[in-house]
Design a protein around this motif. Structure first.
Motif, PDB file in Angstrom:
ATOM      1  N   GLU A   1       0.834  -1.207   0.000  1.00  0.00           N
ATOM      2  CA  GLU A   1       0.000   0.000   0.000  1.00  0.00           C
ATOM      3  C   GLU A   1       0.867   1.254   0.000  1.00  0.00           C
ATOM      4  N   ASP A   2       0.600   2.141  -0.930  1.00  0.00           N
ATOM      5  CA  ASP A   2       1.330   3.414  -1.032  1.00  0.00           C
ATOM      6  C   ASP A   2       0.362   4.568  -0.809  1.00  0.00           C
ATOM      7  N   LEU A   3       0.906   5.666  -0.287  1.00  0.00           N
ATOM      8  CA  LEU A   3       0.102   6.878  -0.164  1.00  0.00           C
ATOM      9  C   LEU A   3       0.392   7.779  -1.363  1.00  0.00           C
ATOM     10  N   VAL A   4      -0.637   8.147  -2.058  1.00  0.00           N
ATOM     11  CA  VAL A   4      -0.490   9.052  -3.194  1.00  0.00           C
ATOM     12  C   VAL A   4      -1.004  10.426  -2.779  1.00  0.00           C
ATOM     13  N   ILE A   5      -0.160  11.428  -2.956  1.00  0.00           N
ATOM     14  CA  ILE A   5      -0.597  12.812  -2.737  1.00  0.00           C
ATOM     15  C   ILE A   5      -0.624  13.476  -4.112  1.00  0.00           C
ATOM     16  N   TYR A   6      -1.813  13.840  -4.542  1.00  0.00           N
ATOM     17  CA  TYR A   6      -1.970  14.424  -5.880  1.00  0.00           C
ATOM     18  C   TYR A   6      -1.608  15.902  -5.867  1.00  0.00           C
ATOM     19  N   GLU A   7      -1.476  16.451  -7.055  1.00  0.00           N
ATOM     20  CA  GLU A   7      -1.081  17.865  -7.189  1.00  0.00           C
ATOM     21  C   GLU A   7      -2.040  18.796  -6.456  1.00  0.00           C
ATOM     22  N   ASP A   8      -3.318  18.439  -6.416  1.00  0.00           N
ATOM     23  CA  ASP A   8      -4.281  19.305  -5.730  1.00  0.00           C
ATOM     24  C   ASP A   8      -4.305  19.064  -4.219  1.00  0.00           C
ATOM     25  N   GLY A   9      -3.421  18.176  -3.740  1.00  0.00           N
ATOM     26  CA  GLY A   9      -3.304  17.946  -2.298  1.00  0.00           C
ATOM     27  C   GLY A   9      -4.155  16.806  -1.774  1.00  0.00           C
ATOM     28  N   THR A  10      -5.000  16.231  -2.591  1.00  0.00           N
ATOM     29  CA  THR A  10      -5.821  15.123  -2.102  1.00  0.00           C
ATOM     30  C   THR A  10      -4.956  13.870  -1.937  1.00  0.00           C
TER      31      THR A  10
ATOM     32  N   ASN B   1      -1.660  10.241 -13.857  1.00  0.00           N
ATOM     33  CA  ASN B   1      -2.904  10.615 -13.168  1.00  0.00           C
ATOM     34  C   ASN B   1      -2.735  11.833 -12.257  1.00  0.00           C
ATOM     35  N   GLY B   2      -1.504  12.367 -12.209  1.00  0.00           N
ATOM     36  CA  GLY B   2      -1.295  13.587 -11.422  1.00  0.00           C
ATOM     37  C   GLY B   2      -0.722  13.363 -10.037  1.00  0.00           C
ATOM     38  N   ALA B   3      -0.166  12.161  -9.804  1.00  0.00           N
ATOM     39  CA  ALA B   3       0.464  11.914  -8.488  1.00  0.00           C
ATOM     40  C   ALA B   3       1.686  12.815  -8.345  1.00  0.00           C
ATOM     41  N   TYR B   4       1.729  13.577  -7.262  1.00  0.00           N
ATOM     42  CA  TYR B   4       2.831  14.513  -7.042  1.00  0.00           C
ATOM     43  C   TYR B   4       3.862  13.888  -6.105  1.00  0.00           C
ATOM     44  N   ASN B   5       3.389  13.186  -5.097  1.00  0.00           N
ATOM     45  CA  ASN B   5       4.264  12.438  -4.183  1.00  0.00           C
ATOM     46  C   ASN B   5       3.656  11.074  -3.914  1.00  0.00           C
ATOM     47  N   VAL B   6       4.495  10.058  -3.934  1.00  0.00           N
ATOM     48  CA  VAL B   6       4.041   8.727  -3.549  1.00  0.00           C
ATOM     49  C   VAL B   6       4.961   8.222  -2.454  1.00  0.00           C
ATOM     50  N   LEU B   7       4.376   7.913  -1.309  1.00  0.00           N
ATOM     51  CA  LEU B   7       5.148   7.428  -0.163  1.00  0.00           C
ATOM     52  C   LEU B   7       4.901   5.937   0.002  1.00  0.00           C
ATOM     53  N   ASN B   8       5.988   5.235   0.213  1.00  0.00           N
ATOM     54  CA  ASN B   8       5.961   3.788   0.107  1.00  0.00           C
ATOM     55  C   ASN B   8       6.372   3.155   1.431  1.00  0.00           C
ATOM     56  N   PHE B   9       5.451   3.112   2.386  1.00  0.00           N
ATOM     57  CA  PHE B   9       5.735   2.401   3.639  1.00  0.00           C
ATOM     58  C   PHE B   9       4.479   1.638   4.043  1.00  0.00           C
TER      59      PHE B   9
ATOM     60  N   GLY C   1     -10.451  13.158  12.730  1.00  0.00           N
ATOM     61  CA  GLY C   1     -11.323  13.484  11.602  1.00  0.00           C
ATOM     62  C   GLY C   1     -10.728  13.166  10.250  1.00  0.00           C
ATOM     63  N   CYS C   2      -9.688  12.351  10.240  1.00  0.00           N
ATOM     64  CA  CYS C   2      -9.030  12.027   8.959  1.00  0.00           C
ATOM     65  C   CYS C   2      -9.941  11.168   8.069  1.00  0.00           C
ATOM     66  N   THR C   3      -9.990  11.535   6.818  1.00  0.00           N
ATOM     67  CA  THR C   3     -10.685  10.692   5.837  1.00  0.00           C
ATOM     68  C   THR C   3      -9.685   9.737   5.198  1.00  0.00           C
ATOM     69  N   GLU C   4      -8.414  10.151   5.150  1.00  0.00           N
ATOM     70  CA  GLU C   4      -7.324   9.300   4.687  1.00  0.00           C
ATOM     71  C   GLU C   4      -6.182   9.453   5.676  1.00  0.00           C
ATOM     72  N   ALA C   5      -5.548   8.351   6.041  1.00  0.00           N
ATOM     73  CA  ALA C   5      -4.375   8.422   6.921  1.00  0.00           C
ATOM     74  C   ALA C   5      -3.448   7.272   6.578  1.00  0.00           C
ATOM     75  N   TYR C   6      -2.165   7.531   6.732  1.00  0.00           N
ATOM     76  CA  TYR C   6      -1.175   6.557   6.264  1.00  0.00           C
ATOM     77  C   TYR C   6      -0.012   6.499   7.237  1.00  0.00           C
ATOM     78  N   ASN C   7       0.480   5.289   7.474  1.00  0.00           N
ATOM     79  CA  ASN C   7       1.599   5.075   8.386  1.00  0.00           C
ATOM     80  C   ASN C   7       2.923   5.224   7.643  1.00  0.00           C
ATOM     81  N   LEU C   8       3.784   6.099   8.140  1.00  0.00           N
ATOM     82  CA  LEU C   8       5.116   6.275   7.550  1.00  0.00           C
ATOM     83  C   LEU C   8       6.146   5.488   8.372  1.00  0.00           C
ATOM     84  N   ASP C   9       7.397   5.621   8.015  1.00  0.00           N
ATOM     85  CA  ASP C   9       8.442   4.899   8.733  1.00  0.00           C
ATOM     86  C   ASP C   9       8.417   5.286  10.208  1.00  0.00           C
TER      87      ASP C   9
END
Lengths: 295, 129
Positions: free
Chosen positions: A150-159, A176-184, A251-259
């Motif tokens: 599972e990766d977290l995608v942060i799009y250019e518009d911040g979503t 598709n406009g992925a600006y950052n993809v975090l892989n943890f 109140g997070c609608t999306e949340a992701y675990n980093l290192d």
């Protein structure tokens, strides 16, 4: 006779030399694959250094950052509540502005080098040889780690969105406009629902509770960075499930675990706020590959 | 060679196994909550090599434990397991570890040659008798 006597010795020397090379390659030898451009207030026309404020100065600027602490699950939580201004974004930066292996710096060093106001450690992409790496719109690694990674995608518009690498290629993500993809990972909250089980843990982790770093989206341009201290009597750390519950409560609608573990660090206005520790006895920042920051 | 002389004895494998068990436990204790089966299970490798040798002795009358290539194979397997264990505990990976398979393959060929050579010697000895 002589040949028989010496071939085991030569073999042992060879295999030991090979082992030493593996360790050097894994832990010491720096390999730079690509230099990356720093995207920050200093060289971006869309972000200005005075666009960041703290609580006391929120009206005079566009982006507001509210730092708070909490104590739950026998652990200290550091929460940065971020409301981005119109032209601001969540950025990422690499150690020494270089994409490669064994290239590391502390979170605070990287943050200072890019002029970050707020920063947390990223996904430590450098310790893995596989898994998508997309930073500030640039595709740096397109090899899949596993189909269910599972990766977290942060799009250019911040979503934000959590994807599985088996479902989409890195190239398609960029298209598709992925600006950052975090892989943890794993993803903690998806569409407002907790997406980890109470027994879920990172591969090979013996204990469920650990220091953690998480990132989450509450609403449009409204995000949270959360860091939890762990491995001490004062703050034991949390499980992925507890972290997910906490992120949902914010109140997070999306949340992701980093290192997490010894990497977990939060930096704000020139200071490290939490107590990063690898062994619970000594407190010092671990050198990591990358950070996520607000300029 | 010390290793070769040492590993000719079955007891030596158990000594190595015990050492690996202690090493695995100590390493795991300091590994900050991360485990690796390669580190914890490394002590099983010498035991497995003794068992395989015993089976080979019973089934084929080949005492593998006396073969240099077999001893080196055990040494390589232990080294590979410990290396992979350390890498996994650190939270990373390295495809170079697969290189140990190349070493193992070479040793398997060497072991085959060693066994063939010994059979030939025995055959010649019986011929003389």
């Amino acid at each position: 006779m002589r040949k028989r006597r010496y071939y085991p010795v030569i073999y042992v020397i060879l295999v030991l030399a090979f082992t030493v090379y593996i360790f050097l390659n894994t832990f010491v030898l720096q390999q730079s694959y690509q230099s990356v451009e720093v995207v920050s207030a200093n060289n971006s026309s869309t972000v200005t250094s005075d666009a960041v404020s703290n609580e006391d100065d929120s009206e005079a600027s566009q982006t507001s950052i509210t730092i708070s602490t909490d104590h739950q699950y026998d652990s200290d939580f550091y929460i940065a509540d971020i409301v981005l201004g119109e032209n601001d974004s969540i950025y990422t930066a690499l150690a020494d502005n270089t994409y490669g292996s064994n290239i590391t710096e502390t979170t605070s060093t990287i943050a200072e080098s890019v002029g970050a106001t707020l920063a947390i450690n990223g996904d430590f992409y450098g310790v893995q040889s596989e898994g998508y790496v997309i930073r500030n719109g640039e595709l740096l690694r397109s090899t899949m780690k596993s189909s269910d990674q599972e990766d977290l995608v942060i799009y250019e518009d911040g979503t934000m969105d959590t994807i599985q690498e088996g479902d989409i290629t890195a190239e398609e993500l960029v298209a598709n406009g992925a600006y950052n993809v975090l892989n943890f990972g794993p993803g903690l909250v998806e569409d407002g629902e907790i997406s980890v089980a109470s027994t879920d843990e990172e591969d090979n982790a013996r204990t469920l509770v650990n220091p953690r770093t998480a990132i989450g989206e509450i609403s449009e341009n409204h995000y949270v960075f959360v860091v939890v201290d762990g491995r001490t009597d004062a703050s034991t750390g949390v499980s992925l499930s507890e972290l997910a519950t906490f992120m949902q409560s914010l109140g997070c609608t999306e949340a992701y675990n980093l290192d997490g573990g010894g990497s977990s660090t939060i930096y704000y206005n020139g200071e490290v706020l939490n107590n990063p520790t690898t062994n619970g006895n000594t407190f010092e920042e671990r050198e990591v590959s990358d950070i996520v920051y607000i300029s | 060679m010390i290793l070769s002389i040492f590993l000719k004895k079955k007891q030596a494998y158990f000594v190595v196994s015990l050492f690996l068990l202690i090493l695995g436990v100590v390493y795991e204790y300091f590994s900050h909550g991360v485990y690796s089966i390669y580190m914890v299970g490394a002590f099983m490798i010498p035991i497995a090599f003794v068992v395989i040798s015993k089976m080979s002795e019973i089934l084929f009358r080949i005492k593998l434990i006396n073969k240099t290539a077999y001893q080196l194979l055990c040494f390589t397997a232990v080294l590979a397991s410990l290396t992979q264990g350390i890498i996994v505990i650190y939270g990373t990976s390295n495809s170079l570890v697969d290189g140990y398979l190349g070493f193992a393959l070479v040793l398997c060929v060497a072991l085959g040659i060693e066994i063939k050579h010994q059979k030939k010697m025995w055959a010649n000895r019986f011929k003389v008798i």
